[in-house]
Design a protein around this motif. Structure first.
Motif, short mmCIF file in Angstrom:
data_model
loop_
_atom_site.label_atom_id
_atom_site.label_comp_id
_atom_site.label_asym_id
_atom_site.label_seq_id
_atom_site.Cartn_x
_atom_site.Cartn_y
_atom_site.Cartn_z
N ASP A 27 -9.76 66.81 -9.07
CA ASP A 27 -9.12 68.09 -9.39
C ASP A 27 -7.76 68.05 -8.71
O ASP A 27 -7.67 68.12 -7.48
CB ASP A 27 -9.97 69.24 -8.87
N SER A 28 -6.69 67.94 -9.48
CA SER A 28 -5.37 67.70 -8.90
C SER A 28 -4.71 68.95 -8.33
O SER A 28 -3.62 68.84 -7.74
CB SER A 28 -4.43 67.05 -9.94
N HIS A 29 -5.36 70.11 -8.49
CA HIS A 29 -4.73 71.34 -7.98
C HIS A 29 -5.77 72.44 -7.88
O HIS A 29 -6.23 72.96 -8.90
CB HIS A 29 -3.60 71.77 -8.93
N VAL A 193 4.87 66.07 -10.31
CA VAL A 193 3.74 66.59 -11.09
C VAL A 193 4.04 68.00 -11.57
O VAL A 193 4.33 68.89 -10.74
CB VAL A 193 2.44 66.62 -10.24
N HIS A 195 2.38 70.97 -12.37
CA HIS A 195 1.08 71.63 -12.25
C HIS A 195 0.91 72.68 -13.34
O HIS A 195 1.87 73.34 -13.73
CB HIS A 195 0.98 72.24 -10.84
N TYR A 197 0.62 72.51 -16.53
CA TYR A 197 1.69 72.27 -17.49
C TYR A 197 1.72 73.41 -18.51
O TYR A 197 0.69 73.76 -19.11
CB TYR A 197 1.48 70.93 -18.20
N SER A 215 -0.12 67.94 -15.56
CA SER A 215 -1.49 68.30 -15.19
C SER A 215 -1.94 69.49 -16.01
O SER A 215 -1.30 70.55 -15.99
CB SER A 215 -1.54 68.63 -13.69
N LEU A 241 -2.93 64.42 -16.01
CA LEU A 241 -3.86 64.80 -14.94
C LEU A 241 -4.65 66.02 -15.40
O LEU A 241 -4.32 66.66 -16.41
CB LEU A 241 -3.11 65.15 -13.66
N GLU A 243 -6.69 69.69 -13.75
CA GLU A 243 -6.81 70.56 -12.58
C GLU A 243 -7.58 71.81 -12.96
O GLU A 243 -7.76 72.12 -14.14
CB GLU A 243 -5.44 70.96 -12.07
N ILE A 286 -7.49 59.57 -15.92
CA ILE A 286 -7.15 60.67 -15.02
C ILE A 286 -7.36 60.26 -13.57
O ILE A 286 -6.53 60.55 -12.70
CB ILE A 286 -7.99 61.91 -15.37
N THR A 290 -4.26 60.22 -10.98
CA THR A 290 -4.21 61.13 -9.84
C THR A 290 -4.03 60.36 -8.54
O THR A 290 -3.24 60.77 -7.68
CB THR A 290 -5.48 62.00 -9.78
#
Length: 296
Positions: A27-29, A193, A195, A197, A215, A241, A243, A286, A290
């Motif tokens: 989970d990128s965020h 990145v 975030h 998007y 992301s 990515l 999130e 992904i 990441t």
């Protein structure tokens, strides 16, 4: 008696566990500090469905310190630290809610913003802090009076990220052209990145040419989000990515209920359908993306 649908359930009830992903992802965020339960519970629940890593994102000084402390304590957590775009004008002008609410804090001015940025700079040097963000511009919640403070803060965060060799995590809400312009003027960090998007397919092509990661959050599943799905369809796979932005943007069919990292598989499966590829292929991409974006 017919079973209840998710829409009929209590909006405060956590959605059920999705089927686990076979290929683990990150989970990128996320914002664990804004979610119910303990960090241990959130990480265990996420890991049970194949979400084995999270990037915990700070939005102000206290949140950024907490992100750094939490990342130091848990191997599965990496930190991002920053002043949210809406935080900068609050510091400068003293209004905690964007200019008009009562109970505003005293204006701090440019000196207070400089002091806050110095603390972000200190935190950004820590090894468990992998990114500077979320920073950028937000013209939805902050009016024209806040633009100067937002822009000054954004440029400072770009410089901090580059100097420490950290990724830059962008918050861009209704400010696409200015965000892209400032990144070009300042020179974006090597790893940038977007975030949650929020651009269209044309902007995705601009980001792709610049090598920016995009992301996608749970709102890519919303009925009215065709422009996001169009962007996902053209974004290079090596720059995609996923999130949660939890506790916000819970994916359909659970929109409006609490979000958390364990719901990443719902969004991954929706994204795989948009791309026309199987979920394992997308998850593998992904996961690699990441790790590359955040250098962990």
């Amino acid at each position: 008696m017919p079973s209840r649908t998710p829409a009929q359930d209590d909006k405060n009830t956590a959605p059920p566990l999705p089927a686990p992903l076979q290929v683990p992802v990150a989970d990128s965020h996320t914002h664990l500090d804004m979610q119910s339960g303990t960090v241990e519970e959130a990480l265990a629940k996420a890991a049970s469905v194949g979400v084995t890593t999270v990037v915990q994102v700070g939005c102000d000084l206290n949140g950024s310190r907490w992100a750094a402390e939490t990342a130091a304590a848990y191997d599965a957590v990496h930190a991002a630290v920053a002043l949210h775009p809406n935080e900068a004008p609050r510091i400068v002008h003293g209004d905690p809610d964007g200019w008009s609410r009562q109970g505003a804090r005293e204006p701090g001015g440019d000196t207070a913003l400089d002091e806050a940025l110095a603390e972000i700079d200190r935190l950004a040097a820590l090894p468990q802090v992998k990114a500077v963000g979320e920073t950028g511009l937000d013209y939805f919640r902050t009016g024209p009076e806040g633009k100067d403070a937002q822009e000054r803060s954004f440029r400072a965060h770009i410089e901090i990220a580059k100097r420490h060799g950290k990724a830059l995590v962008i918050h861009d809400r209704e400010a696409h052209a200015d965000v892209l312009r400032i990144l070009k003027e300042e020179g974006a960090p090597e790893r940038t990145v977007f975030h949650c998007y929020s651009g269209d397919a044309a902007m995705a092509e601009v980001c792709a040419r610049a090598g920016y990661f995009m992301s996608f959050a749970g709102n890519v599943t919303f009925k009215n989000a065709q422009p996001l799905r169009d962007a996902l369809a053209v974004a290079p796979l090596e720059l995609v990515l996923v999130e949660t932005d939890a506790p916000f943007l819970t994916p359909s069919p659970y929109r409006g209920r609490p979000n958390a990292p364990y719901l990443i598989p719902v969004t991954v499966r929706a994204m795989a359908a948009v791309r026309g590829i199987d979920e394992d292929t997308l998850a593998a991409a992904i996961a690699a993306n990441t790790a590359r974006a955040f250098a962990y």
